[in-house]
Scaffold this motif. Structure first.
Motif, PDB file in Angstrom:
ATOM      1  N   PRO A  71       0.808  -1.224   0.000  1.00  0.00           N
ATOM      2  CA  PRO A  71       0.000   0.000   0.000  1.00  0.00           C
ATOM      3  C   PRO A  71       0.839   1.270   0.000  1.00  0.00           C
ATOM      4  O   PRO A  71       0.532   2.226  -0.723  1.00  0.00           O
ATOM      5  CB  PRO A  71      -0.830  -0.123   1.281  1.00  0.00           C
ATOM      6  CG  PRO A  71      -0.943  -1.589   1.510  1.00  0.00           C
ATOM      7  CD  PRO A  71       0.384  -2.144   1.082  1.00  0.00           C
ATOM      8  N   LEU A  72       1.920   1.280   0.779  1.00  0.00           N
ATOM      9  CA  LEU A  72       2.789   2.457   0.796  1.00  0.00           C
ATOM     10  C   LEU A  72       3.468   2.657  -0.560  1.00  0.00           C
ATOM     11  O   LEU A  72       3.588   3.787  -1.042  1.00  0.00           O
ATOM     12  CB  LEU A  72       3.833   2.315   1.911  1.00  0.00           C
ATOM     13  CG  LEU A  72       4.855   3.445   2.035  1.00  0.00           C
ATOM     14  CD1 LEU A  72       4.173   4.801   2.192  1.00  0.00           C
ATOM     15  CD2 LEU A  72       5.792   3.183   3.221  1.00  0.00           C
ATOM     16  N   MET A  73       3.904   1.561  -1.174  1.00  0.00           N
ATOM     17  CA  MET A  73       4.503   1.672  -2.499  1.00  0.00           C
ATOM     18  C   MET A  73       3.512   2.278  -3.485  1.00  0.00           C
ATOM     19  O   MET A  73       3.872   3.092  -4.348  1.00  0.00           O
ATOM     20  CB  MET A  73       4.952   0.293  -2.996  1.00  0.00           C
ATOM     21  CG  MET A  73       6.079  -0.327  -2.191  1.00  0.00           C
ATOM     22  SD  MET A  73       7.637   0.582  -2.381  1.00  0.00           S
ATOM     23  CE  MET A  73       8.758  -0.526  -1.527  1.00  0.00           C
ATOM     24  N   GLU A  74       2.248   1.897  -3.354  1.00  0.00           N
ATOM     25  CA  GLU A  74       1.226   2.449  -4.244  1.00  0.00           C
ATOM     26  C   GLU A  74       1.023   3.942  -3.982  1.00  0.00           C
ATOM     27  O   GLU A  74       0.834   4.716  -4.919  1.00  0.00           O
ATOM     28  CB  GLU A  74      -0.082   1.688  -4.077  1.00  0.00           C
ATOM     29  CG  GLU A  74      -0.024   0.272  -4.612  1.00  0.00           C
ATOM     30  CD  GLU A  74      -1.381  -0.406  -4.621  1.00  0.00           C
ATOM     31  OE1 GLU A  74      -2.399   0.275  -4.350  1.00  0.00           O
ATOM     32  OE2 GLU A  74      -1.438  -1.619  -4.892  1.00  0.00           O
ATOM     33  N   TRP A  75       1.034   4.353  -2.710  1.00  0.00           N
ATOM     34  CA  TRP A  75       0.903   5.784  -2.412  1.00  0.00           C
ATOM     35  C   TRP A  75       1.999   6.577  -3.122  1.00  0.00           C
ATOM     36  O   TRP A  75       1.739   7.629  -3.702  1.00  0.00           O
ATOM     37  CB  TRP A  75       1.012   6.030  -0.920  1.00  0.00           C
ATOM     38  CG  TRP A  75      -0.039   5.399  -0.063  1.00  0.00           C
ATOM     39  CD1 TRP A  75      -1.056   4.574  -0.449  1.00  0.00           C
ATOM     40  CD2 TRP A  75      -0.160   5.528   1.353  1.00  0.00           C
ATOM     41  NE1 TRP A  75      -1.789   4.180   0.634  1.00  0.00           N
ATOM     42  CE2 TRP A  75      -1.270   4.746   1.751  1.00  0.00           C
ATOM     43  CE3 TRP A  75       0.564   6.216   2.319  1.00  0.00           C
ATOM     44  CZ2 TRP A  75      -1.662   4.649   3.092  1.00  0.00           C
ATOM     45  CZ3 TRP A  75       0.177   6.122   3.644  1.00  0.00           C
ATOM     46  CH2 TRP A  75      -0.937   5.352   4.033  1.00  0.00           C
ATOM     47  N   LEU A  76       3.221   6.065  -3.056  1.00  0.00           N
ATOM     48  CA  LEU A  76       4.354   6.789  -3.634  1.00  0.00           C
ATOM     49  C   LEU A  76       4.218   6.948  -5.144  1.00  0.00           C
ATOM     50  O   LEU A  76       4.776   7.886  -5.729  1.00  0.00           O
ATOM     51  CB  LEU A  76       5.663   6.058  -3.316  1.00  0.00           C
ATOM     52  CG  LEU A  76       6.082   6.011  -1.842  1.00  0.00           C
ATOM     53  CD1 LEU A  76       7.295   5.104  -1.679  1.00  0.00           C
ATOM     54  CD2 LEU A  76       6.377   7.400  -1.309  1.00  0.00           C
ATOM     55  N   HIS A  77       3.472   6.036  -5.780  1.00  0.00           N
ATOM     56  CA  HIS A  77       3.365   6.051  -7.238  1.00  0.00           C
ATOM     57  C   HIS A  77       1.974   6.448  -7.715  1.00  0.00           C
ATOM     58  O   HIS A  77       1.674   6.338  -8.910  1.00  0.00           O
ATOM     59  CB  HIS A  77       3.749   4.687  -7.802  1.00  0.00           C
ATOM     60  CG  HIS A  77       5.200   4.342  -7.613  1.00  0.00           C
ATOM     61  ND1 HIS A  77       5.684   3.737  -6.469  1.00  0.00           N
ATOM     62  CD2 HIS A  77       6.285   4.553  -8.405  1.00  0.00           C
ATOM     63  CE1 HIS A  77       6.993   3.578  -6.574  1.00  0.00           C
ATOM     64  NE2 HIS A  77       7.381   4.057  -7.735  1.00  0.00           N
ATOM     65  N   SER A  78       1.133   6.923  -6.809  1.00  0.00           N
ATOM     66  CA  SER A  78      -0.199   7.371  -7.218  1.00  0.00           C
ATOM     67  C   SER A  78      -0.086   8.560  -8.164  1.00  0.00           C
ATOM     68  O   SER A  78       0.714   9.476  -7.954  1.00  0.00           O
ATOM     69  CB  SER A  78      -1.018   7.772  -5.990  1.00  0.00           C
ATOM     70  OG  SER A  78      -2.273   8.316  -6.373  1.00  0.00           O
ATOM     71  N   SER A  79      -0.892   8.540  -9.213  1.00  0.00           N
ATOM     72  CA  SER A  79      -0.883   9.645 -10.177  1.00  0.00           C
ATOM     73  C   SER A  79      -1.744  10.818  -9.718  1.00  0.00           C
ATOM     74  O   SER A  79      -1.725  11.881 -10.342  1.00  0.00           O
ATOM     75  CB  SER A  79      -1.375   9.152 -11.541  1.00  0.00           C
ATOM     76  OG  SER A  79      -2.708   8.691 -11.442  1.00  0.00           O
ATOM     77  N   ILE A  80      -2.512  10.631  -8.633  1.00  0.00           N
ATOM     78  CA  ILE A  80      -3.368  11.700  -8.110  1.00  0.00           C
ATOM     79  C   ILE A  80      -2.746  12.200  -6.809  1.00  0.00           C
ATOM     80  O   ILE A  80      -2.861  11.550  -5.762  1.00  0.00           O
ATOM     81  CB  ILE A  80      -4.805  11.210  -7.870  1.00  0.00           C
ATOM     82  CG1 ILE A  80      -5.373  10.604  -9.158  1.00  0.00           C
ATOM     83  CG2 ILE A  80      -5.683  12.364  -7.392  1.00  0.00           C
ATOM     84  CD1 ILE A  80      -6.745   9.983  -8.994  1.00  0.00           C
TER      85      ILE A  80
END
Length: 264
Positions: free
Chosen positions: A99-108
């Protein structure tokens, strides 16, 4: 809504005497399949003032043991806001927390200040551990499939909450890298054109256009794909060895540099 979110984040900083380092969208909007009634899942990383870290009780008081290292604010039905304190985030990052990795790469991105986010992204490949990330997505897919997609009639929009983690796990299996956050990109790269891809594309268009995707007859073609992939990915996950270089020294440096950058 973006302006309102930024106002909420600013008020959180004031109320909790913290600084937010970055805030982003997580969930269906970030994954690329929001519906007309999707809420906003705002996630952020924050840092306390220096004295909070330098006191012998590390921010505790007699009524707060152990200390809280997250903030969750119930705003309303449309806005869900929560964040992690930086040292908690760094410990989870060390474990390749998906989940943290996804936050870092969120486009929004709703807010970003200081260099912490980019420093972490530059370390992401170093801390990425395929086994732990694959198991995270696999367990998510298994749990959602078990809960939502059994029986002759199913909550059809929940297919996305099973397909996305399955495709993320397949990305890890095939490419041994962090999977992209966008569902559509996973579909385009991992699924060849055919009946399965056609069924998924139809569902995706319906969801994005605002169709009510509630109880409908299950889609056997997608169910069979899911069941086959769950078995395959479970076997594949067992074959992986968990090896990684310990990034603790790098993360300690990021924490200290952020503390100095934010508070001086």
């Amino acid at each position: 809504m973006e302006k309102h979110i930024q106002e909420v984040l600013k008020q959180i900083e004031i109320d909790h005497k913290i600084k937010i380092l970055f805030a982003c969208e997580s969930g269906s909007r970030a994954w690329g399949f929001p519906s007309k009634d999707s809420d906003y899942d705002v996630r952020f990383i924050y840092i306390h003032q220096k004295n909070w870290y330098l006191s012998i009780d590390r921010g505790r008081d007699v009524l707060e043991i152990p200390k809280h290292d997250s903030i969750s604010i119930p705003i309303d039905e449309l806005l869900d806001v929560s964040g992690w304190e930086l040292t908690k985030a760094l410990r989870l990052f060390r474990k390749s927390n998906p989940p943290l990795m996804e936050w870092l790469h969120s486009s929004i991105v709703y807010y970003e200040a200081f260099s912490t986010k980019e420093d972490l992204k530059s370390l992401a490949e170093k801390v990425f551990t395929p086994a732990s990330c694959l198991y995270h997505y696999l367990n998510m897919a298994k749990g959602n499939y078990r809960e939502y997609l059994q029986g002759d009639h199913v909550k059809i929009k929940k297919y996305f909450y099973v397909l996305r983690p399955i495709l993320a796990a397949k990305w890890i299996e095939k490419k041994n890298t962090l999977p992209p956050i966008e569902f559509q990109r996973l579909v385009e790269i991992l699924l060849p054109f055919g009946e399965l891809r056609k069924e998924i594309d139809i569902l995706l268009k319906r969801k994005i256009s605002g169709d009510e995707l509630d109880l409908e007859p299950r889609i056997d073609l997608i169910n069979h794909f899911i069941e086959k992939e769950l078995i395959y990915l479970e076997d594949y996950a067992r074959s992986l060895n968990e090896e990684m270089t310990d990034p603790t020294q790098n993360l300690n440096e990021i924490f200290r540099e952020t503390l100095e950058e934010v508070w001086g």
